[in-house]
Design a protein around this motif. Structure first.
Motif, PDB file in Angstrom:
ATOM      1  N   GLN A   1      30.995 -71.443 -44.179  1.00 11.25           N
ATOM      2  CA  GLN A   1      31.199 -72.073 -42.870  1.00 11.25           C
ATOM      3  C   GLN A   1      31.221 -71.042 -41.744  1.00 11.25           C
ATOM      4  O   GLN A   1      30.734 -71.305 -40.645  1.00 11.25           O
ATOM      5  N   LEU A   2      31.826 -69.886 -42.018  1.00 11.04           N
ATOM      6  CA  LEU A   2      32.104 -68.909 -40.959  1.00 11.04           C
ATOM      7  C   LEU A   2      30.970 -67.914 -40.744  1.00 11.04           C
ATOM      8  O   LEU A   2      30.703 -67.497 -39.612  1.00 11.04           O
ATOM      9  N   GLU A   3      30.325 -67.534 -41.832  1.00  8.40           N
ATOM     10  CA  GLU A   3      29.420 -66.365 -41.798  1.00  8.40           C
ATOM     11  C   GLU A   3      28.343 -66.465 -40.709  1.00  8.40           C
ATOM     12  O   GLU A   3      28.095 -65.472 -39.995  1.00  8.40           O
ATOM     13  N   PRO A   4      27.703 -67.641 -40.520  1.00 12.86           N
ATOM     14  CA  PRO A   4      26.635 -67.697 -39.496  1.00 12.86           C
ATOM     15  C   PRO A   4      27.143 -67.493 -38.067  1.00 12.86           C
ATOM     16  O   PRO A   4      26.335 -67.217 -37.176  1.00 12.86           O
ATOM     17  N   HIS A   5      28.456 -67.610 -37.861  1.00 13.21           N
ATOM     18  CA  HIS A   5      28.990 -67.554 -36.498  1.00 13.21           C
ATOM     19  C   HIS A   5      29.561 -66.191 -36.130  1.00 13.21           C
ATOM     20  O   HIS A   5      29.990 -65.986 -34.994  1.00 13.21           O
ATOM     21  N   ILE A   6      29.580 -65.264 -37.102  1.00 13.91           N
ATOM     22  CA  ILE A   6      30.109 -63.924 -36.821  1.00 13.91           C
ATOM     23  C   ILE A   6      28.941 -63.066 -36.333  1.00 13.91           C
ATOM     24  O   ILE A   6      28.100 -62.631 -37.122  1.00 13.91           O
ATOM     25  N   LEU A   7      28.904 -62.847 -35.038  1.00 18.55           N
ATOM     26  CA  LEU A   7      27.748 -62.175 -34.430  1.00 18.55           C
ATOM     27  C   LEU A   7      28.068 -60.744 -34.010  1.00 18.55           C
ATOM     28  O   LEU A   7      27.162 -59.944 -33.798  1.00 18.55           O
ATOM     29  N   ASN A   8      29.370 -60.410 -33.883  1.00 16.53           N
ATOM     30  CA  ASN A   8      29.758 -59.029 -33.628  1.00 16.53           C
ATOM     31  C   ASN A   8      30.337 -58.483 -34.919  1.00 16.53           C
ATOM     32  O   ASN A   8      31.281 -59.056 -35.447  1.00 16.53           O
ATOM     33  N   GLY A   9      29.769 -57.387 -35.433  1.00 10.73           N
ATOM     34  CA  GLY A   9      30.170 -56.924 -36.751  1.00 10.73           C
ATOM     35  C   GLY A   9      29.663 -57.912 -37.803  1.00 10.73           C
ATOM     36  O   GLY A   9      28.767 -58.716 -37.546  1.00 10.73           O
ATOM     37  N   HIS A  10      30.241 -57.828 -39.010  1.00 10.02           N
ATOM     38  CA  HIS A  10      29.835 -58.792 -40.030  1.00 10.02           C
ATOM     39  C   HIS A  10      31.061 -59.249 -40.813  1.00 10.02           C
ATOM     40  O   HIS A  10      32.065 -58.540 -40.908  1.00 10.02           O
ATOM     41  N   LEU A  11      30.952 -60.445 -41.358  1.00 13.42           N
ATOM     42  CA  LEU A  11      32.053 -60.989 -42.152  1.00 13.42           C
ATOM     43  C   LEU A  11      32.231 -60.118 -43.392  1.00 13.42           C
ATOM     44  O   LEU A  11      31.270 -59.855 -44.128  1.00 13.42           O
ATOM     45  N   TYR A  12      33.451 -59.661 -43.623  1.00  9.68           N
ATOM     46  CA  TYR A  12      33.717 -58.742 -44.728  1.00  9.68           C
ATOM     47  C   TYR A  12      34.486 -59.418 -45.861  1.00  9.68           C
ATOM     48  O   TYR A  12      34.193 -59.183 -47.027  1.00  9.68           O
ATOM     49  N   ALA A  13      35.472 -60.259 -45.521  1.00  9.61           N
ATOM     50  CA  ALA A  13      36.270 -60.902 -46.572  1.00  9.61           C
ATOM     51  C   ALA A  13      36.915 -62.177 -46.051  1.00  9.61           C
ATOM     52  O   ALA A  13      37.276 -62.268 -44.877  1.00  9.61           O
ATOM     53  N   VAL A  14      37.045 -63.133 -46.943  1.00  9.11           N
ATOM     54  CA  VAL A  14      37.843 -64.333 -46.693  1.00  9.11           C
ATOM     55  C   VAL A  14      38.884 -64.408 -47.799  1.00  9.11           C
ATOM     56  O   VAL A  14      38.538 -64.432 -48.987  1.00  9.11           O
TER      57      VAL A  14
END
Ligand code: NI
Length: 140
Positions: free
Chosen positions: A110-123
């Motif tokens: 759900q979150l990954e496509p919306h993280i535009l600064n940096g990158h998703l590292y962990a949930v």
């Protein structure tokens, strides 16, 4: 080599779930999931921690503005799951057994496509204070 930093936002939701596999017999479900298989479900106070990795923007000092990360988590996760039954009410959890593991992966997606600064590292998805699952994406 630039140095990566990690920023994390924590959020809370309350929800019900039932752990069972429809392809198991009642006896197998009870053996595997114990009290978590009880027919009408039960509730948890869940916490989700979302970590974004990146380099701080030299103009702001931020990897990512955590107010923006809060808004993304609220819109794409919390609004869908808070005070819901995770087996029945949540489109993005449809057809999965809502363990902490599976919820963590679904929230990542759900979150990954919306993280535009940096990158998703962990949930990290906490089902209780003691128990949590952590997902860091697919192995490359
Ligand atoms: Ni449970």
């Amino acid at each position: 080599m630039p140095s990566l930093l990690y920023v994390t936002r924590r959020a809370h939701f309350s929800a019900a779930h039932r752990l069972f596999n429809p392809s198991f017999s009642d006896r197998e479900n009870e053996a595997v999931f114990d009290k978590c298989a009880s027919v009408n479900g039960h509730g948890h106070n869940y916490y989700i921690e979302v970590t974004v990795a990146g380099e701080p923007d030299p103009r702001t000092g931020y990897v990512m503005d955590l107010k923006k990360l809060k808004a993304i988590i609220d819109e794409h996760v919390i609004a869908h799951v808070d005070h819901k039954h995770l087996n029945m009410d949540v489109e993005f959890l449809r057809g999965i057994i809502p363990t902490a593991e599976n919820i963590a992966v679904a929230c990542w997606n759900q979150l990954e496509p919306h993280i535009l600064n940096g990158h998703l590292y962990a949930v990290r998805l906490y089902e209780t204070e003691q128990n949590f699952a952590e997902y860091k994406g697919e192995h490359s």
